[in-house]
Design an enzyme around this catalytic site. Structure first.
Site, short mmCIF file in Angstrom:
data_model
loop_
_atom_site.label_atom_id
_atom_site.label_comp_id
_atom_site.label_asym_id
_atom_site.label_seq_id
_atom_site.Cartn_x
_atom_site.Cartn_y
_atom_site.Cartn_z
N CYS A 340 -9.78 37.49 -43.57
CA CYS A 340 -9.06 36.39 -42.94
C CYS A 340 -9.42 36.28 -41.45
CB CYS A 340 -7.56 36.53 -43.17
SG CYS A 340 -6.66 34.99 -42.92
N HIS A 438 -6.60 37.75 -49.04
CA HIS A 438 -5.75 38.93 -48.89
C HIS A 438 -5.50 39.54 -50.27
CE1 HIS A 438 -4.74 38.26 -44.67
NE2 HIS A 438 -4.55 36.99 -44.95
#
Length: 502
Positions: A340, A438
């Site tokens: 991310c 994630h």
């Protein structure tokens, strides 16, 4: 006033007193007894979050509590989430969607709007479930936060529900915490505290009895339970980062032994560090966080984590000297994976023309991937499934929470093939990679493939995080059944075994 006979609130004398874990454990206890129960946290402040099936964002702890209750995460379980982006400001998420970036003073003015969202979400849950277990935030005795409170007693007063007060005896001063908190409450608030729970007790319970007798006589309120210190529970952290206090051993630093050495820079605004729980628990991995004033110890793999303030955290990396050490790590044959915000840092540049995460502008990236990122106000929020393409194919599941679009030549070599399309990028020499997903290590097979890419030769002992979480919830519920007065709890909720209202 809403009929909230099935609502019970758990408040704590301090942060980390055990509110989140107690609500999760009670949720599992009630579920075992056939009671339809849901978790609820009016307002949460955390950088660890989860994505619902509907594409909303809630606190990670409420996703855990939902699992304990046998439910899928839902935005009604946490209608207001604050994600700090600086020491004074936070992104405000209401009903799963980011609405504004506000400083503390502006959020105080916004609270009436947030309050309506909180009360509406609670009404929906109270109509649907026999029991609603509410988690407070911080402490109800924070005098400066009392005006317009929606997180603790302000909520309890609004819906007229009873409150259990929990304190952590392992910190010391447990009786002062409990009595002092009561003293600082208004008379009507003290009246709705129906009992105490003492958490994380070690030793012989008989030695505590005289203190419990004094506490009940002094306050006129019962001790509903004394919970033992339960080591080894594998439950998702609400926010705080677990750090190893001990420095890296000479054997670890020199590479002796068979464990794959993994280092994670502990960014000031690190988010979703639960990504690394499967590695922290993996018997073939030695994972360490590197914080302020520390160095990136020699390692096989460096993981750049998510961040709520990518450009600021990138500047912090440079101030710490981590960029120089990262380049040295690659020269010595190490691998780097960014997740991310960490993925965005690996590119040539991060652009924030609209000031999504702070002052508008651009920052030069680490230049390890031939990509660039432009931050945008609209967040990508979704659960994802697919397959990893590094080293060997493996099923992947996870979720995306990001406010940027990344493009460039290295995206032609993705890390994952998701149902929605390719994700991530890899360098031409395959030493550096990045992904927006994630939870990429949560599936044992996917973790094994990524660790094999990083140099782990044997990956047969991958961790099944879901199974560990479930075992921990059952163990927690067992402890509550043994050490709490559950029958009195059911009376407080006005529910009977099987879920009927009494």
């Amino acid at each position: 006033m809403t009929d909230t006979g099935g609502t019970l609130m758990v408040q704590g004398t301090t942060s980390d007193a055990g509110k989140s874990v107690l609500v999760a454990g009670l949720g599992r206890v009630l579920r075992r007894r056939g009671i339809a129960v849901a978790p609820f946290k009016p307002q949460n402040m955390a950088l660890n979050s989860a994505v619902t099936a509907q594409g909303g964002e809630i606190g990670r702890a409420q996703a855990l509590q939902a699992a304990a209750c046998g439910l899928q995460p839902h935005t009604d379980f946490n209608p207001v989430l604050l994600k700090p982006s600086s020491d004074r400001g936070a992104q405000v998420i209401v009903n799963g969607r980011a609405v504004e970036e506000l400083d503390a003073r502006a959020y105080h003015d916004y609270k009436p709007v947030a309050r309506e969202a909180v009360l509406a979400a609670h009404r929906r849950l109270a109509a649907q479930y026999a029991a609603v277990l509410v988690e407070g935030a911080g402490s109800p005795a924070e005098i400066n936060l009392r005006a317009g409170d929606i997180a603790n007693m302000g909520f309890a007063e609004a819906v007229d529900c009873p409150v259990i007060l929990v304190a952590d005896i392992d910190r010391g001063g447990v009786f002062a915490h409990l009595v002092g908190t009561l003293v600082l409450l208004a008379e009507s608030e003290r009246a709705r505290v129906v009992g105490f729970v003492i958490n994380r007790f070690r030793g012989d319970p008989a030695l505590l009895q005289s203190g419990l007798d004094w506490l009940e006589a002094e306050t006129g309120k019962p001790v509903l339970g004394v919970l033992p210190y339960l080591s080894g529970l594998q439950l998702d952290a609400e926010d705080a980062l677990l750090r190893e206090a001990a420095p890296a051993s000479d054997a670890w630093a020199s590479g002796e032994g068979e464990a794959l050495r993994v280092v994670v820079p502990a960014l000031p605004r690190i988010s979703n560090h639960t990504d690394f729980d499967p590695l922290r628990l993996h018997p073939g991995v030695s994972l360490r966080f590197a914080g302020p004033g520390e160095r990136l110890q020699p390692a096989d793999l460096v993981l750049l984590p998510g961040s709520k303030a990518v450009r600021d955290d990138l500047a912090w990396l440079r101030e710490q000297g981590f960029e120089r050490e990262l380049m040295r790590h690659l020269r010595y044959g190490g691998r780097v994976l960014g997740i991310c915000g960490g993925y965005q840092m690996l590119g040539r540049a991060v652009h924030d023309p609209e000031g999504v995460e702070g002052t508008p502008g651009s920052s030069v990236g680490l230049g390890l991937l031939d990509v660039e990122t432009t931050l945008r106000p609209a967040k990508q929020l979704r659960q994802v499934t697919g397959e990893g393409v590094m080293e060997r194919a493996a099923p992947v599941r996870g979720y995306e929470i990001h406010a940027g679009h990344t493009a460039g030549a290295d995206c032609e070599r993705p890390v994952l093939q998701l149902a929605a399309g390719p994700d991530g990028a890899r360098s031409t020499d395959d030493a550096v990679a990045g992904t927006y997903v994630h939870g990429v290590f949560d599936e044992p097979a996917a973790a094994g493939a990524l660790l094999a890419w990083a140099g782990l030769e044997a990956d047969g002992a991958a961790v099944d995080l879901d199974a560990l979480r479930e075992t921990s919830l059952e163990r927690l519920a067992d402890a509550l059944e043994e050490h709490m007065d559950i029958d009195r709890l059911l009376d407080l909720l006005h529910v009977q075994q099987g879920g009927a209202r009494s």
